[in-house]
Write a protein that holds these residues in place. Structure first.
Motif, PDB file in Angstrom:
ATOM      1  N   LEU A  73     -20.061  17.084   4.277  1.00 27.81           N
ATOM      2  CA  LEU A  73     -20.897  16.107   3.950  1.00 27.81           C
ATOM      3  C   LEU A  73     -21.405  16.544   2.251  1.00 27.81           C
ATOM      4  N   LEU A  74     -21.860  15.242   1.812  1.00 26.96           N
ATOM      5  CA  LEU A  74     -22.237  15.511   0.447  1.00 26.96           C
ATOM      6  C   LEU A  74     -23.914  15.926   0.155  1.00 26.96           C
ATOM      7  N   GLY A  75     -24.061  17.050  -0.041  1.00 29.06           N
ATOM      8  CA  GLY A  75     -25.519  17.484  -0.041  1.00 29.06           C
ATOM      9  C   GLY A  75     -26.382  17.014  -1.513  1.00 29.06           C
ATOM     10  N   VAL A  76     -27.460  16.612  -1.310  1.00 29.38           N
ATOM     11  CA  VAL A  76     -27.998  15.947  -2.467  1.00 29.38           C
ATOM     12  C   VAL A  76     -29.536  16.790  -2.379  1.00 29.38           C
ATOM     13  N   LYS A  77     -30.105  17.662  -3.218  1.00 27.42           N
ATOM     14  CA  LYS A  77     -31.576  18.226  -2.940  1.00 27.42           C
ATOM     15  C   LYS A  77     -32.287  17.738  -4.001  1.00 27.42           C
ATOM     16  N   SER A  78     -33.459  17.453  -3.387  1.00 25.12           N
ATOM     17  CA  SER A  78     -34.904  16.841  -4.492  1.00 25.12           C
ATOM     18  C   SER A  78     -35.693  18.316  -4.297  1.00 25.12           C
ATOM     19  N   SER A 128     -27.557  11.957 -13.570  1.00 23.28           N
ATOM     20  CA  SER A 128     -29.099  12.213 -13.954  1.00 23.28           C
ATOM     21  C   SER A 128     -29.802  12.600 -12.646  1.00 23.28           C
ATOM     22  N   SER A 129     -31.000  12.477 -12.611  1.00 25.85           N
ATOM     23  CA  SER A 129     -31.877  12.863 -11.485  1.00 25.85           C
ATOM     24  C   SER A 129     -32.094  11.803 -10.682  1.00 25.85           C
ATOM     25  N   VAL A 130     -31.549  10.581 -10.840  1.00 25.60           N
ATOM     26  CA  VAL A 130     -31.476   9.199 -10.171  1.00 25.60           C
ATOM     27  C   VAL A 130     -30.333   8.572  -9.989  1.00 25.60           C
ATOM     28  N   SER A 131     -29.060   9.270 -10.489  1.00 23.72           N
ATOM     29  CA  SER A 131     -27.846   8.631 -10.203  1.00 23.72           C
ATOM     30  C   SER A 131     -26.825   9.486 -10.025  1.00 23.72           C
ATOM     31  N   ASN A 165      -5.738  18.080 -19.983  1.00 25.42           N
ATOM     32  CA  ASN A 165      -6.951  16.929 -19.738  1.00 25.42           C
ATOM     33  C   ASN A 165      -6.582  15.981 -18.813  1.00 25.42           C
ATOM     34  N   LYS A 166      -7.122  15.833 -17.617  1.00 23.84           N
ATOM     35  CA  LYS A 166      -6.791  14.989 -16.588  1.00 23.84           C
ATOM     36  C   LYS A 166      -7.839  13.852 -16.565  1.00 23.84           C
ATOM     37  N   SER A 167      -9.138  14.170 -16.768  1.00 22.41           N
ATOM     38  CA  SER A 167     -10.332  13.222 -16.702  1.00 22.41           C
ATOM     39  C   SER A 167     -11.499  13.949 -17.161  1.00 22.41           C
ATOM     40  N   PHE A 168     -12.550  13.212 -17.766  1.00 23.43           N
ATOM     41  CA  PHE A 168     -13.543  13.505 -18.462  1.00 23.43           C
ATOM     42  C   PHE A 168     -14.688  12.514 -18.184  1.00 23.43           C
ATOM     43  N   GLY A 169     -15.986  12.965 -18.419  1.00 24.57           N
ATOM     44  CA  GLY A 169     -17.297  12.007 -18.413  1.00 24.57           C
ATOM     45  C   GLY A 169     -18.547  12.877 -18.283  1.00 24.57           C
ATOM     46  N   PRO A 170     -19.506  11.965 -18.749  1.00 29.35           N
ATOM     47  CA  PRO A 170     -20.960  12.733 -18.518  1.00 29.35           C
ATOM     48  C   PRO A 170     -21.163  13.224 -17.095  1.00 29.35           C
ATOM     49  N   ARG A 201     -17.938   4.201  -6.117  1.00 31.43           N
ATOM     50  CA  ARG A 201     -19.390   3.824  -5.816  1.00 31.43           C
ATOM     51  C   ARG A 201     -20.409   4.905  -6.450  1.00 31.43           C
ATOM     52  N   SER A 202     -21.438   4.252  -6.400  1.00 28.93           N
ATOM     53  CA  SER A 202     -22.612   5.103  -7.206  1.00 28.93           C
ATOM     54  C   SER A 202     -24.053   4.857  -6.385  1.00 28.93           C
ATOM     55  N   PHE A 203     -24.872   5.610  -6.199  1.00 26.50           N
ATOM     56  CA  PHE A 203     -26.089   5.276  -5.686  1.00 26.50           C
ATOM     57  C   PHE A 203     -27.235   6.277  -6.096  1.00 26.50           C
ATOM     58  N   LYS A 204     -28.498   5.698  -5.765  1.00 29.05           N
ATOM     59  CA  LYS A 204     -29.668   6.290  -6.279  1.00 29.05           C
ATOM     60  C   LYS A 204     -30.420   6.965  -4.910  1.00 29.05           C
ATOM     61  N   PRO A 205     -30.418   8.215  -4.919  1.00 26.00           N
ATOM     62  CA  PRO A 205     -31.027   9.149  -3.719  1.00 26.00           C
ATOM     63  C   PRO A 205     -32.614   8.384  -3.733  1.00 26.00           C
ATOM     64  N   ASP A 206     -33.001   8.614  -2.523  1.00 23.08           N
ATOM     65  CA  ASP A 206     -34.240   8.240  -2.022  1.00 23.08           C
ATOM     66  C   ASP A 206     -35.517   8.943  -2.873  1.00 23.08           C
ATOM     67  N   PHE A 207     -35.216  10.256  -2.967  1.00 19.11           N
ATOM     68  CA  PHE A 207     -36.013  11.179  -3.316  1.00 19.11           C
ATOM     69  C   PHE A 207     -35.769  11.920  -4.584  1.00 19.11           C
ATOM     70  N   GLY A 208     -34.708  11.192  -5.422  1.00 21.69           N
ATOM     71  CA  GLY A 208     -34.168  11.912  -6.746  1.00 21.69           C
ATOM     72  C   GLY A 208     -33.214  12.628  -6.290  1.00 21.69           C
ATOM     73  N   ALA A 209     -32.702  13.363  -7.401  1.00 20.10           N
ATOM     74  CA  ALA A 209     -31.410  14.295  -7.150  1.00 20.10           C
ATOM     75  C   ALA A 209     -31.750  15.326  -8.267  1.00 20.10           C
ATOM     76  N   ASP A 210     -31.778  16.584  -7.638  1.00 18.27           N
ATOM     77  CA  ASP A 210     -32.291  17.915  -8.442  1.00 18.27           C
ATOM     78  C   ASP A 210     -30.913  18.756  -8.381  1.00 18.27           C
ATOM     79  N   GLY A 211     -29.912  18.424  -7.760  1.00 19.79           N
ATOM     80  CA  GLY A 211     -28.771  19.097  -7.512  1.00 19.79           C
ATOM     81  C   GLY A 211     -27.839  18.555  -6.429  1.00 19.79           C
ATOM     82  N   ILE A 212     -26.505  18.529  -6.385  1.00 19.50           N
ATOM     83  CA  ILE A 212     -25.547  18.406  -5.419  1.00 19.50           C
ATOM     84  C   ILE A 212     -24.716  19.472  -5.095  1.00 19.50           C
ATOM     85  N   PHE A 213     -24.129  19.291  -3.680  1.00 14.09           N
ATOM     86  CA  PHE A 213     -23.697  20.432  -2.884  1.00 14.09           C
ATOM     87  C   PHE A 213     -22.262  19.909  -2.306  1.00 14.09           C
TER      88      PHE A 213
END
Length: 941
Positions: free
Chosen positions: A409-414, A379-382, A356-361, A393-405
């Motif tokens: 580039l970091l892809g965020v889908k709403s 979550s859908s906002v974080s 085990n190297k790291s863990f989290g929600p 760092r952390s951020f809140k996407p403008d249109f929410g986050a239903d998934g990441i890729f």
């Protein structure tokens, strides 16, 4: 899916096609339980008439039936290995039946004080079973013992349903009761470990899923609740509006679940069918079987011959258990770490020892391209970003986050768009309106594929355009930098899984094909016999590796040299392409050539392809006459000669066109070519060959064009057109009338003697044929002239044939002493043109076009004299090329020597007159008006 109904019927459904396969009536009372017994091809039922029955589900024949209890039969349980059936009843008893002993009751279990609602065998110990009763207790029994091992008490009302936990790590039992509660029991410690509440009515069905870490509970409130089996957290609630829930059934090895309601049945799939598995670049595979992590290595396969689609014999190593239930597993790009994500958490392990190297929600986890960082969707906002296992760092996407890729580039889908952010600055690069299902980046970061539910798009990323815009320090627009991406392709296929090799996007689609996309072309590598998921590509093996949901690993050949070549062509790196080409096997060259052709490099494709058919088509499209000629000569295909002939005609290469038409036996094409080019020798050869081949239309037209009327006459006779031959002779060569008439009369006399006798010969009845002798003179007068042909270029200098009066010219010439008629001269015979066509006769004496395949073709230009070389007098009238015999009125005129004897009647008028005269003859013994078209056996026709 087996469904027993309250109306006494049993239905068997194919849930994939939603069609009823079998149906049969058990009795006229409710059938409260039924079970499949696959090893016997049976369905066993228990009903309110107190009977247990067994049916063969193939023939629907009743195998056995007997009265099992003194009250309603509530439940049946089939032993997994022994020929035993347990039944429970409202008579408060449980009975064990042995079908090998003619359904003898081997044992009765008594102890409950109310209806026994359900019994079930322990999957980990088949000699024990549990029972649930409306006496509020759960009892655990041992086969062979009349007394229960122990009793579990805790529900305040009657217990309706029970089920065992299937995993090996927990000795758990679940129960549901009329107190609207679900309880989890530890049957070793005999205590309740958890109570689940939330249903509004009686609990009617409970189930531990055999594979997934979930608990399913159903209630008379019409809802299905799905709980996490480890955390007991309520995951979701389902309500299909079909009234009360009565049954829940799970199938081992599948994510499918069947639910029975008052008003119908529902089959649904839970979770992901895609297995939790990942392969690194060296061929090490890590997967999860339930909570157990296992490792396999492709190197252990060794040098054994691998066939496409066959399961690989991998040796599997257990690495230990995961603290969470893995839903996804992913190697870091450098292969040093592996992340397990599930249950709303993630754990990063070392790939070698699973430390085990790291863990989290986290709901989702993706690696950054350099393996030192990663992003999680909490979550859908974080969304949080980490570097060297520390949050940066952390951020809140403008249109929410239903998934990441993952990707450069970091892809965020709403719900309605897909946004791309820079990993370092989190600057928005581009926002695209699309409902993305997956994002797959190429290793060089220049291309990516975005898949949706119906299609996928291939885009090109322009990092230079992005950098140039950011250097301007202008604010980034709301939708990002417009020039960041260009659409390269839009393909109407659904991508299941995919990855890139160079500029080739390899993917599996919804119809189970393994394809790859390169340069606008889709190449099918294999048709898969089941759903497979891509693991990766090992260049040294030249193989694509895939796994199914049961973690069986297979592979398919996909040559790296082919992919490298196609990638080099796409990048216009032709030096690399030329270097790679010799390493591509010959059997793969045609596929490469097809790719080159689609990219517009047809000449290169012609040099590469190994398929003669493809080479011919390429040479044809490139108008390479020499290459097409050689290929056609090798193939000896009529169709290819026709195609080459058409190309030669378009290229004005008449000599080649002529040869192709001879090889293809295209007589009509040769006729057109000879006419258009004024090639007398070609026309002469064609007339002979077409005549030998019994292509009389072409032979007649060719002879007519040459002015060889005697040949035309012989063709009519040979083809059996004797009436036409007689009228042709009278019109053009009257010296042959008597001979043709004799043949006609002889043939007609076989069927109708009187009709034959009605035909008059001008030599015997000159009084019936006015000016017939004058027409004979005109024929002799014109014979020499019609043998001379002039080129079409002199046509305008010739007098119109319709203006000539041939008989008058002949009589005037005879009067002036310029022409002397010889009544004893023999009629001119058909020309013997064999001497002009030497080399076209086969050994049997018949002309054969196919003979040209076995000897060098002799073009007509090498034969003596073309039409243009024939000396002629431009003033003297001569025959021209005429395709069809004229039907116009020629008053004592000539066209190819038309002689009408000065009667003023046209050829068609003369035919009409003959028909009228014949109609007025009495052929059948009666008087006149005989119908030529009647079915009378004496009819002329």
């Amino acid at each position: 899916m087996l469904a027993s109904l309250y109306n006494g019927q049993v239905h068997i459904w194919n849930y994939e096609t939603q069609t009823m396969v079998k149906t049969f009536e058990v009795c006229d009372l409710p059938v409260r339980c039924s079970k499949f017994v696959p090893r016997k091809s049976w369905v066993i039922t228990g009903s309110d008439d107190m009977q247990i029955r067994a049916f063969n589900y193939n023939t629907l024949e009743r195998v056995h039936g007997f009265e099992a209890h003194s009250d309603y039969v509530r439940c049946i349980a089939v032993h997994p290995t022994q020929p035993f059936v347990l039944s429970s009843s409202d008579d408060m008893s449980i009975k064990l039946w042995d079908w090998d002993k003619k359904w003898q009751c081997s044992q009765t279990f008594e102890g409950h004080t109310h209806y026994v609602m359900q019994v079930t065998f322990n999957p980990k110990d088949n000699n024990t079973f549990a029972s649930a009763s409306l006496d509020r207790t759960i009892k655990v029994w041992q086969l062979g013992s009349p007394q229960p091992n122990y009793t579990l008490e805790g529900h305040e009302k009657g217990v309706n349903t029970i089920d065992y936990y299937h995993g090996g790590d927990k000795p758990y039992l679940i129960s549901g009761a009329d107190d609207r509660l679900v309880k989890i029991w530890d049957y070793q410690n005999k205590n309740c470990v958890q109570t689940l509440s939330g249903h509004a009515q009686n609990i009617s069905a409970v189930s531990f899923h055999p594979d997934l870490p979930i608990i399913l509970t159903g209630s008379e409130d019409g809802t299905i609740r799905i709980w996490h089996a480890n955390t007991y957290r309520l995951e979701t609630t389902l309500n299909y509006g079909l009234e009360r829930v009565w049954a829940i059934s799970c199938m081992k090895g599948s994510n499918s679940i069947a639910i029975g309601y008052d008003e119908g049945s529902v089959v649904l799939k839970l979770g992901r069918e895609e297995p939790a598995v990942s392969m690194d670049n060296s061929g090490k595979i890590i997967w999860a079987k339930h909570s157990e992590i296992q490792q396999a290595n492709l190197k252990t396969v060794g040098d054994a011959e691998i066939k496409d689609g066959e399961r690989l014999p991998l040796s599997v190593k257990d690495m230990g258990g995961s603290e969470i239930y893995p839903q996804t597993i992913a190697h870091s790009p450098n292969g040093r770490f592996v992340v397990v994500c599930g249950d709303g958490e993630y754990i990063i392990y070392t790939a070698m020892a699973l430390r085990n190297k790291s863990f989290g929600p986290a709901q989702e986890f993706v690696w950054s391209p350099d393996s030192s960082g990663y992003a999680i969707r909490e979550s859908s906002v974080s969304i949080k970003l980490f570097k060297n296992f520390k949050e940066i760092r952390s951020f809140k996407p403008d249109f929410g986050a239903d998934g990441i890729f993952a990707g450069p580039l970091l892809g965020v889908k709403s719900s309605n768009n897909l946004s791309f952010y820079d990993w370092e600055s989190l600057q928005l690069i581009r926002r695209i309106e699309i409902q993305a299902k997956g994002v797959h980046w190429a290793e060089n970061g220049e291309q990516l594929a975005i898949s949706t539910d119906e299609n996928y798009f291939v885009l090109k990323y322009d990092a230079n355009a992005v950098a140039a815009f950011l250097e301007t320090k202008e604010p980034v627009p709301e939708d990002g930098i417009e020039d960041a991406f260009d659409v390269v392709g839009d393909v109407q296929e659904t991508v299941k899984t995919g990855f890139w090799i160079g500029d080739c996007f390899i993917y599996t689609n919804s119809v189970n094909r393994l394809n790859y996309f390169v340069g606008g072309e889709i190449v099918t590598v294999a048709h898969l016999d089941r759903i497979l998921y891509l693991l990766g590509y090992i260049p040294k093996d030249n193989r694509i590796y895939l796994a199914d949901k049961d973690l069986n690993v297979t592979s398919y050949l996909c040559l790296l040299s082919v992919l490298e070549y196609q990638t080099a062509v796409m990048r216009r790196d032709f030096q690399t392409a030329d270097r790679v080409l010799p390493t591509i096997p010959k059997e793969q060259r045609t596929r490469v050539a097809q790719f080159l052709e689609k990219q517009g490099f047809k000449s290169q494709a012609l040099a590469v392809t190994a398929d003669p058919e493809h080479k011919f088509e390429l040479a044809l499209s490139l108008k390479d006459l020499k290459a097409v000629y050689e290929l056609a000569k090798e193939a000896e295909s009529v169709q290819k000669w026709k195609q080459l002939g058409a190309l030669a005609m378009k290229s004005s290469n008449l000599q080649l066109a002529e040869e192709c038409m001879f090889h293809a036996a295209d007589y009509t094409g040769l006729l057109l070519l000879a006419n258009c080019s004024g090639n007398r020798e070609l026309m002469t050869r064609l007339a002979t060959i077409a005549d030998d081949k019994q292509n009389f239309n072409v032979a007649f037209s060719a002879s007519w064009s040459l002015g060889k009327l005697e040949n035309c006459l012989e063709i009519l006779i040979k083809s059996g057109r004797l009436p036409e031959a007689a009228l042709f002779a009278k019109t053009y060569v009257p010296s042959h009338v008597s001979r043709v008439l004799a043949i006609w009369k002889e043939k007609m006399g076989r069927t109708n003697v009187k009709a034959a006798q009605a035909l008059a010969d001008p030599a015997q009845y000159p009084n019936l044929f006015a000016n017939f002798e004058d027409s004979l003179k005109a024929e002799q007068f014109y014979q020499a002239e019609r043998a001379e042909l002039v080129p079409a270029s002199s046509h305008s200098q010739l007098p119109k044939l319709d203006d000539r009066k041939l008989i008058e010219e002949a009589l005037a010439a005879e009067k002036d002493g310029d022409f002397k008629y010889d009544p004893d001269a023999l009629p001119l015979q058909a020309d013997n043109i064999d001497s002009l066509t030497e080399g076209t006769k086969s050994e049997g004496g018949q002309s054969s076009i196919t003979d040209h395949h076995d000897r060098d073709y002799v073009p007509s230009s090498r034969l003596p004299k073309r039409m243009e070389e024939v000396p002629h007098d431009p003033i003297k009238p001569t025959a021209t090329v005429v395709r069809n015999a004229p039907a116009e009125n020629h008053q004592s005129s000539t066209r190819n020597g038309v002689l009408n004897g000065g009667s003023g009647a046209s050829e068609s008028d003369e035919i009409d007159q003959i028909e009228e005269d014949l109609n007025n003859l009495d052929f059948g013994g009666g008087e006149g008006n005989h119908d030529l078209n009647s079915d009378n056996e004496n009819s002329l026709i």
